[in-house]
Design a protein around this motif. Sequence first.
Motif, PDB file in Angstrom:
ATOM      1  N   VAL A   2      -8.156 -31.301 -12.338  1.00  0.00           N
ATOM      2  CA  VAL A   2      -8.757 -30.238 -11.036  1.00  0.00           C
ATOM      3  C   VAL A   2     -10.095 -29.649 -11.841  1.00  0.00           C
ATOM      4  O   VAL A   2      -9.945 -29.232 -12.898  1.00  0.00           O
ATOM      5  N   GLN A  53      -9.264 -23.525  -2.698  1.00  0.00           N
ATOM      6  CA  GLN A  53      -9.368 -25.007  -2.599  1.00  0.00           C
ATOM      7  C   GLN A  53      -8.826 -25.564  -3.730  1.00  0.00           C
ATOM      8  O   GLN A  53      -8.103 -26.595  -3.674  1.00  0.00           O
ATOM      9  N   GLU A  54      -9.184 -25.327  -4.990  1.00  0.00           N
ATOM     10  CA  GLU A  54      -8.894 -25.743  -6.036  1.00  0.00           C
ATOM     11  C   GLU A  54      -7.478 -25.822  -6.424  1.00  0.00           C
ATOM     12  O   GLU A  54      -6.627 -26.692  -6.875  1.00  0.00           O
ATOM     13  N   LYS A  57      -5.922 -28.398  -4.215  1.00  0.00           N
ATOM     14  CA  LYS A  57      -6.204 -29.789  -4.997  1.00  0.00           C
ATOM     15  C   LYS A  57      -5.157 -30.063  -5.939  1.00  0.00           C
ATOM     16  O   LYS A  57      -4.617 -31.107  -6.221  1.00  0.00           O
ATOM     17  N   GLU A  61      -2.558 -32.935  -6.532  1.00  0.00           N
ATOM     18  CA  GLU A  61      -2.425 -33.749  -7.691  1.00  0.00           C
ATOM     19  C   GLU A  61      -1.194 -33.796  -8.594  1.00  0.00           C
ATOM     20  O   GLU A  61      -0.743 -35.027  -9.033  1.00  0.00           O
TER      21      GLU A  61
END
Length: 356
Positions: A2, A53-54, A57, A61
């Motif tokens: 990420v 948003q990270e 994500k 993942e």
Amino acid sequence: MVHINERDFDTMSVLIEGLSDAVSLRCLAQVPFYLHPNLKLVSHTWRTALQSQELFKAREELGSQEEFLCVCAYEPENLWQLYDPLHDIWMTIPVLPSKIRHLAHFGCVSTGGKLFVLGGGSEDVDPLTGDQDVSFATKEVWSYDPITRNWSQCKPMSVPRAMFACCVLNGKIIVAGGFTSCRKSIAHAEIYDPEKNTWVSIPDLPFTPNSACSGVVIGGKMHVVHKGFSMVQVMGKPCDGWMVKDYGWLHGPMAVVEGVLYVMSHGLVYRQETEKQKLVISAYEVRKRIGSAMIGLGEDIYVVGGVIGPDRSNRDITPTSDIDVLTVGSERPAWRQAAPMSRCRGTILGCTKLRI
């Protein structure tokens, strides 16, 4: 791996003492979603991370995403709740800011980690004219982002709709059929791209009875079912159009569990094959509830809310918040109860899944 947006995380080095930015974010990504409101109180840095948003994500993942039920009932007005099946708890999200009172007959789906509420209208009658068509169907589309806890208006549909089929295929939302007023059904279908915020028309439904319809996705194809009719309209790719099939499916509330369709009909739950049915279990425990929702989540069927109709011992109609669950994959399927809705009760107006 990420990638961290440095503008959002200019103080990420102190997010967790002694850990790098990326490792800290991955640690937070493992925390269950229902604990996020408490974690946001730790510091401004943590709040920023948990609304990024990270972070989500990273959850994708790491495979730490969670599935929730999203439910809207008649009471209270335009309020949605999320159900966490792993922790058996309910969370309340901000009220849908539509100007329409008791929004109903809408479509609801989720894609890209957001909840979408499309179309619908109010059953209220204009007290001066007696007209129900004033707000029976709308074009409006709303999305809810669980990261920011905000509702946003999206580009509206090309025509007003109520009581229509609504599904997600390959991350895009397809709407088809329904009514533009309480007297006029339509064949029009269109597809929405959430990333581009655009609507594009696709082939019309070839079979358009004057009936409410709903949609389910089975085997990567959208199936449109009209109430009271045996014809099922099927589409795999929008460019290929629709095929009309007469499967002779049972009528009643439907739920898809691990790619298999289940139908509740005449107080029984059936596993619905293409052209045959297999009895699974009696639905005696929930058959008296009117206006409940039936949906698949994981290996389970959930029957949510509704009202308990009058019987010989009770002439009143009682709204309920009850949730009944059936694990259809077990050797001996049996009904069990989950935690009831903490705020909502009564007729279920919308019910879908949301992956966060």
